[in-house]
Scaffold this motif. Structure first.
Motif, short mmCIF file in Angstrom:
data_model
loop_
_atom_site.label_atom_id
_atom_site.label_comp_id
_atom_site.label_asym_id
_atom_site.label_seq_id
_atom_site.Cartn_x
_atom_site.Cartn_y
_atom_site.Cartn_z
N PRO A 1 -40.21 67.95 125.80
CA PRO A 1 -40.67 68.85 124.74
C PRO A 1 -39.63 68.92 123.63
CG PRO A 1 -40.85 69.91 126.89
CD PRO A 1 -40.14 68.63 127.11
N GLY A 2 -40.11 68.87 122.39
CA GLY A 2 -39.18 68.91 121.27
C GLY A 2 -38.83 67.51 120.78
N TRP A 3 -39.08 66.48 121.57
CA TRP A 3 -38.86 65.12 121.11
C TRP A 3 -40.17 64.40 120.86
CZ3 TRP A 3 -34.63 62.50 124.64
CH2 TRP A 3 -33.41 63.16 124.44
N HIS A 4 -41.21 64.93 121.48
CA HIS A 4 -42.45 64.17 121.56
C HIS A 4 -43.32 64.50 120.35
CE1 HIS A 4 -45.24 61.75 123.69
NE2 HIS A 4 -46.16 62.69 123.76
N SER A 5 -42.91 64.06 119.16
CA SER A 5 -43.60 64.51 117.97
C SER A 5 -43.84 63.35 117.02
CB SER A 5 -42.77 65.60 117.29
OG SER A 5 -43.33 65.93 116.06
N THR A 6 -45.05 63.24 116.50
CA THR A 6 -45.36 62.13 115.60
C THR A 6 -44.77 62.31 114.20
OG1 THR A 6 -47.44 63.23 115.19
CG2 THR A 6 -47.49 61.34 116.67
N VAL A 7 -44.27 63.50 113.91
CA VAL A 7 -43.71 63.71 112.58
C VAL A 7 -42.30 63.10 112.48
CG1 VAL A 7 -42.56 65.93 112.90
CG2 VAL A 7 -43.63 65.42 110.72
N PHE A 8 -41.75 62.68 113.61
CA PHE A 8 -40.36 62.25 113.63
C PHE A 8 -40.00 61.13 112.64
CE2 PHE A 8 -37.77 63.81 117.49
CZ PHE A 8 -38.12 65.10 117.20
N PRO A 9 -40.76 60.02 112.59
CA PRO A 9 -40.29 58.95 111.71
C PRO A 9 -40.08 59.36 110.24
CG PRO A 9 -41.86 58.09 113.26
CD PRO A 9 -41.87 59.58 113.44
N PRO A 10 -41.09 59.92 109.54
CA PRO A 10 -40.81 60.29 108.15
C PRO A 10 -39.79 61.42 108.03
CG PRO A 10 -43.00 61.04 108.81
CD PRO A 10 -42.49 60.17 109.91
N TYR A 11 -39.79 62.30 109.00
CA TYR A 11 -38.86 63.43 108.98
C TYR A 11 -37.42 62.94 109.14
CZ TYR A 11 -36.69 67.23 111.88
OH TYR A 11 -35.88 68.14 112.47
N PHE A 12 -37.22 61.98 110.03
CA PHE A 12 -35.87 61.44 110.21
C PHE A 12 -35.42 60.65 108.98
CE2 PHE A 12 -34.03 61.37 114.67
CZ PHE A 12 -34.66 62.54 115.03
N VAL A 13 -36.34 59.91 108.37
CA VAL A 13 -35.97 59.12 107.19
C VAL A 13 -35.55 60.06 106.06
CG1 VAL A 13 -36.80 57.54 105.43
CG2 VAL A 13 -37.35 57.12 107.82
N ALA A 14 -36.35 61.12 105.85
CA ALA A 14 -35.99 62.07 104.79
C ALA A 14 -34.65 62.72 105.08
CB ALA A 14 -37.08 63.14 104.66
N GLY A 15 -34.43 63.07 106.34
CA GLY A 15 -33.15 63.68 106.71
C GLY A 15 -31.99 62.72 106.47
N ALA A 16 -32.23 61.45 106.75
CA ALA A 16 -31.18 60.45 106.55
C ALA A 16 -30.80 60.35 105.09
CB ALA A 16 -31.65 59.10 107.07
N VAL A 17 -31.81 60.28 104.22
CA VAL A 17 -31.54 60.16 102.79
C VAL A 17 -30.82 61.41 102.30
CG1 VAL A 17 -32.63 59.94 100.55
CG2 VAL A 17 -33.47 58.61 102.46
N TYR A 18 -31.25 62.54 102.83
CA TYR A 18 -30.65 63.82 102.47
C TYR A 18 -29.16 63.84 102.79
CZ TYR A 18 -30.54 69.01 102.67
OH TYR A 18 -30.28 70.33 102.50
N SER A 19 -28.83 63.52 104.04
CA SER A 19 -27.42 63.56 104.42
C SER A 19 -26.64 62.47 103.70
CB SER A 19 -27.26 63.42 105.93
OG SER A 19 -27.74 62.18 106.36
N GLY A 20 -27.29 61.33 103.47
CA GLY A 20 -26.60 60.24 102.79
C GLY A 20 -26.22 60.60 101.37
N PHE A 21 -27.17 61.20 100.64
CA PHE A 21 -26.84 61.58 99.27
C PHE A 21 -25.77 62.65 99.24
CE2 PHE A 21 -30.22 58.96 97.87
CZ PHE A 21 -29.93 58.70 96.56
N ALA A 22 -25.82 63.56 100.22
CA ALA A 22 -24.77 64.57 100.27
C ALA A 22 -23.42 63.90 100.48
CB ALA A 22 -25.06 65.55 101.40
N MET A 23 -23.36 62.86 101.32
CA MET A 23 -22.09 62.19 101.57
C MET A 23 -21.62 61.42 100.33
SD MET A 23 -19.66 61.93 103.66
CE MET A 23 -19.71 61.94 105.43
N VAL A 24 -22.57 60.79 99.62
CA VAL A 24 -22.17 60.09 98.39
C VAL A 24 -21.53 61.10 97.43
CG1 VAL A 24 -22.97 58.77 96.42
CG2 VAL A 24 -23.95 58.34 98.62
N LEU A 25 -22.15 62.27 97.29
CA LEU A 25 -21.59 63.29 96.41
C LEU A 25 -20.22 63.73 96.90
CD1 LEU A 25 -24.68 65.53 95.62
CD2 LEU A 25 -23.31 64.31 93.96
N THR A 26 -20.10 63.94 98.21
CA THR A 26 -18.83 64.40 98.78
C THR A 26 -17.70 63.43 98.45
OG1 THR A 26 -20.14 65.25 100.60
CG2 THR A 26 -17.77 65.23 100.91
N LEU A 27 -17.99 62.13 98.52
CA LEU A 27 -16.93 61.15 98.30
C LEU A 27 -16.72 60.87 96.81
CD1 LEU A 27 -17.82 58.54 101.03
CD2 LEU A 27 -16.01 60.22 101.09
#
Lengths: 181, 470
Positions: B263-289
């Motif tokens: 429970p909590g892993w078994h979700s079809t929303v994961f792929p787009p949600y993870f991709v958006a999260g990845a871009v989010y954290s990535g842009f934050a890191m680009v700004l940080t550096l």
């Protein structure tokens, strides 16, 4: 024109200050009938490639073929291992469960296409080439900085040292250099 | 603050937007400003760089100690247990690989969309991608506890223990292929982009060793029109190939979870949600550096306020997608009618790890809302702080997904708790040290802004007459 003269030089190199001058000169040179010519610039200028008569390149086709090869390799590898060479019955699931083979097939498609495409670009360009006659012209180091160059190579059938020099000078370059082979 | 004062003087172009390159630059000044950092003689290395590198290198030693102790003692030194078999190692893996995604997004997707502002940040962002992937790849290998055996069960090879051992139906196998392809294609894309700039350095270098070394890597590049034509073709193709690749990588990382039944892993929303999260954290890191980098190396002419503002906007958009995904997850848990799913969600929000959950909401959902204000988007120090908060928030998100779901599954008899040990933290902070060390080396040894692409943005680079063949 005698043969020694032709062998003595790699070609003649004209230097220009702006991309417009380079493209105009390249066009005139092509129209004058020279074919063994090349333009050099610090950044890509599409019009310069067109002006010297270079319109199409094989890189996209090679990349496409490599991508298809990669896809077939990826899918084929999994089918071969799971169906023929070492079939394992795991929980009664079908051996040919193709949807679960898709991710790896996709990854190998991209991998093959990217590497073959990039390597084909280098090979078609004749790179890596540590020595090139143009590097003998000291001023040519500016080709990667801020100047634009046009070279007519002595391999061109129309090349004639005196004539070609006159022709290049008429294009109004800042200078014309002899390129030692 | 010197930075704030500098950013008050914006320069606008004819369309009323802040410029992507400050006016008054020539081909020569661009080349000089960017390659100058690399061509500084060793004895004139800025003191700030030496100091920063020293700190990063010291943190890196933590990684060496943690890995050595891990290999000597095994994964028992970590906080993982039964039932929480995935702890910091997987949290960090997903976090690092997500950070990498901004680099590919900037270099590939924005190139395809002909976004000129990407040009002066793509090199840096791609380098960040490579280093983040290097950090990420370490964790799946180390979490096996016996990394030297990994080749037997991860690579499709014909060996004496078992024929073709890999289980191609497993998302963990897909991960191996996805991450290794992503890493190698990113490296290729980055290197191909570097070749003309290395040629620039070769031609400017006075030191014979620098000339030979950069000459070797520049492959004899001389800027021929034919070369450029093929070069541009493959550069665009690589961008086109990387775009689905970057989406596929994090999709596959999300399959690691979504294909399971917890429970909590078994979700079809994961792929787009993870991709958006990845871009989010990535842009934050680009700004940080990038914010400190442009300040210390005085690169404000090339990385203008417009760049920072655009990155802030993307951070805001992807942050909103992530916030929407959190809501969707809660809705799914309730609407599924599965009592285990709904219990998991209540446990996440009100259970023993609630502090993590609310911190995550504060960092990832509430803080980025500040970016709606243009004033804040253009305020560099505040932007820097927001970027760091987002990075922390994204780490917490992965922690909540990985750990909290595992603590409570279907049977109360298999419930448990988890907390990281000193070695978990040592490994995590150690990889940050590795990342920063590599970034410092990159800034010193490789032109951190793409020289030839910035030249293309200068007004004098554009042809004034039309040159079309009939």
């Amino acid at each position: 024109m005698n043969k020694e003269e032709k062998a003595a030089l790699y070609g003649l190199l004209a230097e220009f200050n702006t991309p417009d001058e380079l493209v105009n000169a390249a066009k005139k040179t092509y129209d004058a009938g020279y074919r063994q010519i090349d333009a050099y610039s610090p950044y890509p200028i599409e019009e310069a490639a067109e002006a010297i008569g270079f319109h199409k390149n094989a890189v996209p086709l090679i990349t496409l073929c490599a991508g298809i090869m990669g896809g077939l390799t990826g899918f084929g590898m999994q089918v071969f291992m799971n169906l023929y060479h070492y079939p394992l019955n795991i929980g009664g699931r079908p051996h040919y469960s193709w949807p679960s083979f898709i991710p790896i097939t996709f990854e190998l498609t991209v991998l093959f296409a990217a590497f073959t495409g990039a390597i084909s670009m280098l090979v078609l360009n004749g790179l890596p080439m540590p020595y090139h006659p143009l590097f003998n012209v000291e001023r040519f180091s500016r080709a990667t900085q801020d100047k634009f160059f046009l070279c007519i190579e002595s391999a061109d059938p129309k090349f004639d040292l005196a004539e070609t020099r006159k022709f290049l000078n008429a294009l109004n370059p800042s200078e014309v250099f002899d390129v030692e082979p | 603050m010197a930075v704030a004062e500098l950013d008050k003087q914006y320069t606008y172009d004819e369309k009323g937007e802040i410029v992507v390159v400050e006016p008054g630059h020539t081909f020569e000044s661009v080349t000089g400003a960017i390659t100058g950092v690399v061509l500084t003689p060793p004895e004139k290395t800025p003191k700030g760089w030496i100091f920063g590198f020293f700190i990063a290198f010291s943190i890196l030693q933590l990684l060496m100690v943690s890995v050595a102790w891990l290999i000597y003692r095994g994964v028992g030194i970590w906080g993982i247990n039964v039932p929480i078999g995935w702890g910091f190692d997987i949290v960090n893996f997903v976090w690092w690989i997500g950070i990498g995604h901004a680099g590919t997004l900037i270099s590939a997707i924005l190139l395809l969309f002909k976004q000129q502002w990407r040009t002066s940040i793509n090199r840096f962002a791609e380098a960040m991608t490579l280093f983040a992937v290097a950090c990420a790849a370490m964790f799946p290998l180390l979490h096996t506890g016996r990394p030297w055996y990994a080749a037997y069960f991860l690579l499709p090879q014909h060996n004496t223990l078992a024929l073709w051992f890999p289980q191609f139906r497993s998302p963990l196998m897909w991960d191996v292929f996805a991450v290794s392809t992503y890493g190698s294609v990113s490296l290729l894309f980055w290197y191909i982009g570097l070749v003309p700039d290395l040629a620039s350095i070769r031609d400017r270098a006075k030191n014979q060793y620098v000339k030979i070394l950069t000459g070797m890597f520049a492959l004899g590049w001389r800027g021929s029109a034919r070369h450029w034509a093929r070069y541009e073709t493959i550069y665009t193709i690589l961008a086109g190939l990387s775009t689905p690749l970057v989406l596929s990588v994090h999709t596959i990382v999300s399959f690691d979870f979504a294909v399971g039944i917890i429970p909590g892993w078994h979700s079809t929303v994961f792929p787009p949600y993870f991709v958006a999260g990845a871009v989010y954290s990535g842009f934050a890191m680009v700004l940080t550096l990038m914010i400190p980098m442009r300040y210390f190396y005085k690169m404000e002419d090339f990385i203008t306020t417009r760049h920072l503002e655009n990155m802030a906007k993307i951070t805001l958009v992807t942050g909103s997608i992530v916030a929407y995904a959190y809501l969707t997850e809660i809705f799914y848990a309730w609407y599924s009618g599965s009592e285990f799913e709904w219990y998991m969600m209540k446990n996440r929000i009100f259970g023993p790890y609630r502090a993590m959950y609310w911190m995550l909401i504060l960092c990832n959902v509430i803080t980025p809302q500040l970016l709606w204000s243009q004033k804040i988007r253009r305020n560099v120090p505040v932007l820097f702080v927001i970027a760091i908060i987002v990075n922390i928030g994204m780490w917490l998100e992965r922690y909540v997904i990985v750990v909290v779901s595992l603590t409570r599954d279907f049977l109360p008899s298999s419930w448990g708790m988890f907390s990281g040990t000193i070695w978990d933290w040592g490994l995590y902070i150690g990889t940050i040290g590795l990342f920063l060390t590599l970034i410092f080396l990159f800034m010193r040894l490789i032109p951190m802004i793409s020289v030839f692409e910035v030249k293309m943005l200068l007004p004098q680079a554009k042809l004034k007459e039309s040159h079309h063949h009939e």
